[in-house]
Design a protein around this motif. Structure first.
Motif, short mmCIF file in Angstrom:
data_model
loop_
_atom_site.label_atom_id
_atom_site.label_comp_id
_atom_site.label_asym_id
_atom_site.label_seq_id
_atom_site.Cartn_x
_atom_site.Cartn_y
_atom_site.Cartn_z
N PHE B 36 -3.11 -8.94 8.33
CA PHE B 36 -2.03 -8.51 8.26
C PHE B 36 -0.90 -9.56 8.07
O PHE B 36 -0.26 -8.82 7.27
N ILE B 37 -0.45 -9.96 9.27
CA ILE B 37 0.83 -10.96 9.51
C ILE B 37 0.95 -11.93 7.93
O ILE B 37 1.66 -12.23 7.93
N GLN B 38 -0.54 -12.56 7.77
CA GLN B 38 -0.37 -13.66 7.07
C GLN B 38 -0.28 -12.50 5.55
O GLN B 38 -0.14 -14.61 4.56
N GLU B 76 3.09 -0.21 14.97
CA GLU B 76 3.37 -2.29 14.21
C GLU B 76 2.48 -2.16 12.81
O GLU B 76 2.79 -3.52 12.00
N ILE B 77 2.61 -0.99 12.30
CA ILE B 77 2.22 -1.41 10.98
C ILE B 77 2.28 0.07 10.34
O ILE B 77 2.73 1.12 10.53
N ASP B 90 1.18 -2.14 5.51
CA ASP B 90 2.23 -3.70 5.20
C ASP B 90 2.60 -3.78 6.80
O ASP B 90 2.89 -3.44 7.63
N GLY B 91 1.93 -5.18 7.14
CA GLY B 91 1.93 -5.03 8.96
C GLY B 91 3.39 -6.39 9.83
O GLY B 91 3.24 -6.76 10.36
N ASN B 92 4.13 -6.17 8.33
CA ASN B 92 5.63 -7.27 8.49
C ASN B 92 6.39 -6.34 9.01
O ASN B 92 7.61 -6.87 10.25
#
Lengths: 148, 148
Positions: B36-38, B76-77, B90-92
């Motif tokens: 998710f983050i990348q 967090e998402i 969207d995890g960012n």
DNA sequence: ATACATGCAAAACATTTGCATAAGA
DNA sequence: TCTTATGCAAATGTTTTGCATGTAT
């Protein structure tokens, strides 16, 4: 100009469009259309199905789905999707417009949003995208649920 | 401040939050978080699943779903739903913000929208609703797809 | 050691499709 | 009459769940 007259006008408009494109006018389609037009509450598929079955008990869910897809294709119904809820539909204002959703009673209303066009233009200019439509949903709690 | 450092920081933040709430840190959860983050591309569940399987082939789809639900619950998402497309995540930036979606290549970007807060205030004032969040999606065609 | 997470398969939903029959034009 | 729409059931796709086993703490 009464609400009933508006409903009748809207129904006739859609029926004319169906005829014009050589789709058939069936009792089921009329019943489904009426359910959409008479509901001010942005119904779900299931709600329309239940509504139609009252007067037309043999109607199948598959026919409701097929009719909804047909109405989406001819641009006479708007699908409203949002995270945390199933799809809802607007058969009265089938063009992109904002919705305000009460997360407690699930009521949906159509607020006036004067800044929306300006906002869309801002995004188009800043990004270079051609913007064709938008889906704007506000989630919150309606005045009546706030009192509970 | 490099991208890699940001990713690492974000990962550590989420891991700390999981620990703090007595959830366990498993290799699968780390792999899913990294996916998710990348990803800058607001991936779907299936994309995350495929991504994770490259380095961790035994991971099951059920675990991806369970982890996504967990991450949604701890905030967090962000789940992005829109008519005509499956859910994306969207995890960012796990807080309400607008998205701009290319209907041809399915790319999603996060535009700056300065008028949004003002618009939200306008709606709250006009309707009496307490507005907790919003889901704003613009659909269109990105510059690169316009040239094709 | 003891919960909790995983992975599998089955279940639960939502939506679509194939096809024989019914019915609108 | 002739084609399209309906309704059923089966198929599809997505997400959730139960449970035995594995594993983080």
């Amino acid at each position: 100009m009464s609400k009933m007259n508006n409903s009748q006008t809207r129904l006739d408009e859609i029926l004319a469009k169906l005829r014009q494109r050589d789709f058939r006018i069936t009792p089921q389609r009329i019943a489904i259309l009426k359910a959409f037009i008479q509901s001010q509450n942005h119904p779900s598929i299931e709600q329309v199905y239940e509504d139609v079955k009252v007067n037309f008990p043999t109607t199948s869910l598959a026919t409701v789905y097929k009719t909804v897809n047909l109405l989406k294709e001819i641009g006479e119904i708007l699908e409203i999707s949002f995270a945390g809820g199933g799809n809802r539909y607007d058969g009265n204002r089938p063009y992109s417009h904002p919705h305000l959703i009460c997360t407690q009673c699930n009521k949906i209303i159509d607020p006036q949003v004067s800044l929306l066009d300006q906002m869309t233009a801002e995004v188009a200019k800043a990004t270079g995208y051609r913007i064709d439509s938008h889906q704007v949903q506000f989630l919150g709690v309606c005045p009546s649920c706030q009192k509970k």
